[in-house]
Design an enzyme around this catalytic site. Structure first.
Site, PDB file in Angstrom:
ATOM      1  N   HIS A 184       6.612   6.319   1.630  1.00 42.18           N
ATOM      2  CA  HIS A 184       8.239   4.839   1.395  1.00 42.18           C
ATOM      3  C   HIS A 184       9.029   4.976  -0.451  1.00 42.18           C
ATOM      4  O   HIS A 184       9.710   4.588  -0.502  1.00 42.18           O
ATOM      5  CB  HIS A 184       7.066   3.129   0.194  1.00 42.18           C
ATOM      6  CG  HIS A 184       6.023   3.040   1.501  1.00 42.18           C
ATOM      7  ND1 HIS A 184       4.505   2.598   1.712  1.00 42.18           N
ATOM      8  CD2 HIS A 184       5.908   2.413   2.468  1.00 42.18           C
ATOM      9  CE1 HIS A 184       4.128   2.206   2.790  1.00 42.18           C
ATOM     10  NE2 HIS A 184       4.973   2.483   3.071  1.00 42.18           N
ATOM     11  N   ALA A 227       0.674  -1.482  -0.086  1.00 43.48           N
ATOM     12  CA  ALA A 227       0.334  -0.052  -0.162  1.00 43.48           C
ATOM     13  C   ALA A 227       1.273   1.075   0.138  1.00 43.48           C
ATOM     14  O   ALA A 227       0.340   1.777   1.104  1.00 43.48           O
ATOM     15  CB  ALA A 227      -0.495  -0.006   1.232  1.00 43.48           C
TER      16      ALA A 227
HETATM   17  P1  AMP Z   1       5.095  -0.365   6.236  1.00 42.03           P
HETATM   18  O1  AMP Z   1       4.719  -0.489   4.875  1.00 42.03           O
HETATM   19  O2  AMP Z   1       4.470   0.807   7.182  1.00 42.03           O
HETATM   20  O3  AMP Z   1       5.338  -0.691   7.226  1.00 42.03           O
HETATM   21  O4  AMP Z   1       6.148   0.665   6.458  1.00 42.03           O
HETATM   22  C1  AMP Z   1       7.951   0.751   5.997  1.00 42.03           C
HETATM   23  C2  AMP Z   1       8.665   1.557   5.564  1.00 42.03           C
HETATM   24  O5  AMP Z   1       8.028   2.920   5.450  1.00 42.03           O
HETATM   25  C3  AMP Z   1       9.030   2.021   7.477  1.00 42.03           C
HETATM   26  O6  AMP Z   1      10.290   2.030   7.192  1.00 42.03           O
HETATM   27  C4  AMP Z   1       7.934   2.996   7.893  1.00 42.03           C
HETATM   28  O7  AMP Z   1       9.095   3.363   9.173  1.00 42.03           O
HETATM   29  C5  AMP Z   1       8.220   4.202   6.352  1.00 42.03           C
HETATM   30  N1  AMP Z   1       7.405   4.955   6.924  1.00 42.03           N
HETATM   31  C6  AMP Z   1       6.065   4.371   6.240  1.00 42.03           C
HETATM   32  N2  AMP Z   1       5.539   5.907   6.416  1.00 42.03           N
HETATM   33  C7  AMP Z   1       5.837   7.200   6.278  1.00 42.03           C
HETATM   34  C8  AMP Z   1       5.995   8.360   6.112  1.00 42.03           C
HETATM   35  N3  AMP Z   1       5.110   8.964   5.893  1.00 42.03           N
HETATM   36  N4  AMP Z   1       7.219   8.707   6.103  1.00 42.03           N
HETATM   37  C9  AMP Z   1       8.422   7.980   5.416  1.00 42.03           C
HETATM   38  N5  AMP Z   1       9.016   6.505   6.355  1.00 42.03           N
HETATM   39  C10 AMP Z   1       7.032   6.241   5.898  1.00 42.03           C
END
Ligand code: AMP
Length: 289
Positions: A37, A32
């Protein structure tokens, strides 16, 4: 961009990179994908010869089966976003492949994994640490990119790499926000317009704490009260925590000179959101609103 559909294909790709002498940057995600990301992928692509993205909604890190079941899946759009931002390969994980029958080894992080998210979501960081360790073993990247949006996760992963002497540099990446300040999150897609509008109180509260700290306030209770004042203005928002903590240990900040971190978790319209900010810099960009 190569699509790697199972652990075997991932291992083969990694072996090929080693034969070619290419360094690998790794961006683990649950899909998603959004601009947050994209920033991680683009940073890896600018710093590493080859960038590997993984997409796996890790059941082990969900304490709420409903949250897991409702987690958005947008695989084809994710693949396009990865391609646009310079990824060279995307590993799409399957539960049966990463946790085959008989899987019995789990990482149990302590210390900074225990308070806040660790206390509110039992077993969450155990699930995170287990999958991150497994993915790092498979991908063997020189660098792995994690968002500051999940500050406590970043600390747990940094401790994992340090404690278990993994040969990988963890690269923290700044939180990407909407123009009004809301931190981008895959869960934002589940906010109805009413809740979306009000969710901005979370980043406003962080901005208020940063303003107070840079204005000279060094009393934790006053900084936390400042955040709660902003959050309380939105009746629909249920606050799990709004705290000022040591940026490394995540223990309550004791007023020492090391700049603390403000962290908030709150629920609105059935969606749980988390966000955080450093307090030692005056709020800039969307946080300054
Ligand atoms: P997730 O798919 O939510 O597990 O996130 C995957 C990676 O993307 C993790 O390292 C999160 O910290 C990073 N991430 C998610 N949202 C953000 C954002 N708004 N800004 C920067 N990094 C993000």
């Amino acid at each position: 961009m190569q699509r790697l559909n199972d652990v075997g294909e991932l291992r083969a790709w990694r072996a090929e990179m080693r034969r070619e002498g290419r360094g690998v940057g790794f961006v683990p995600t649950m899909g998603a994908l959004h601009a947050g990301h994209a920033a991680l992928i683009a940073r890896s692509a600018s710093e590493c010869e080859r960038t590997l993205l993984s997409i796996f909604v890790n059941p082990l890190q969900f304490d709420d089966p409903q949250d897991f079941a409702r987690y958005p899946a947008t695989l084809e759009a994710d693949v396009q976003l990865a391609l646009r931002n310079g990824a060279h390969a995307v590993f799409v994980g399957a539960k049966e492949d990463l946790y085959p029958p008989g899987f019995q080894t789990f990482v149990e992080p302590q210390g900074c994994a225990l308070p806040l998210e660790g206390a509110h979501r039992r077993g969450h960081f155990g699930g995170v640490a287990t999958i991150v360790l497994k993915l790092l073993c498979l991908a063997q990247p020189e660098r792995a990119y994690f968002g500051e949006k999940d500050w406590q996760q970043l600390r747990v992963v940094s401790a994992l790499v340090e404690d278990l002497a993994l040969d990988c540099e963890i690269v923290p990446c700044a939180t990407v926000r909407e123009p009004d300040g809301l931190a981008l999150s895959s869960r934002n897609a589940r906010l109805d317009p009413f809740s979306r509008h009000r969710a901005v109180a979370i980043s406003r509260a962080l901005g208020a704490a940063a303003r107070a700290y840079t204005g000279g306030v060094r009393d934790r209770a006053r900084l936390e009260a400042e955040m709660l004042r902003v959050l309380a203005a939105v009746r629909e928002l249920e606050v799990d925590y709004a705290v000022v903590a040591d940026a490394r240990t995540l223990e309550p900040w004791a007023g020492d000179p090391r700049p603390p971190r403000a962290l908030i978790a709150a629920r609105i319209g059935g969606v749980r959101l988390i966000d955080n900010a450093a307090l030692d810099a005056p709020p800039v960009g969307p946080l300054a609103l």
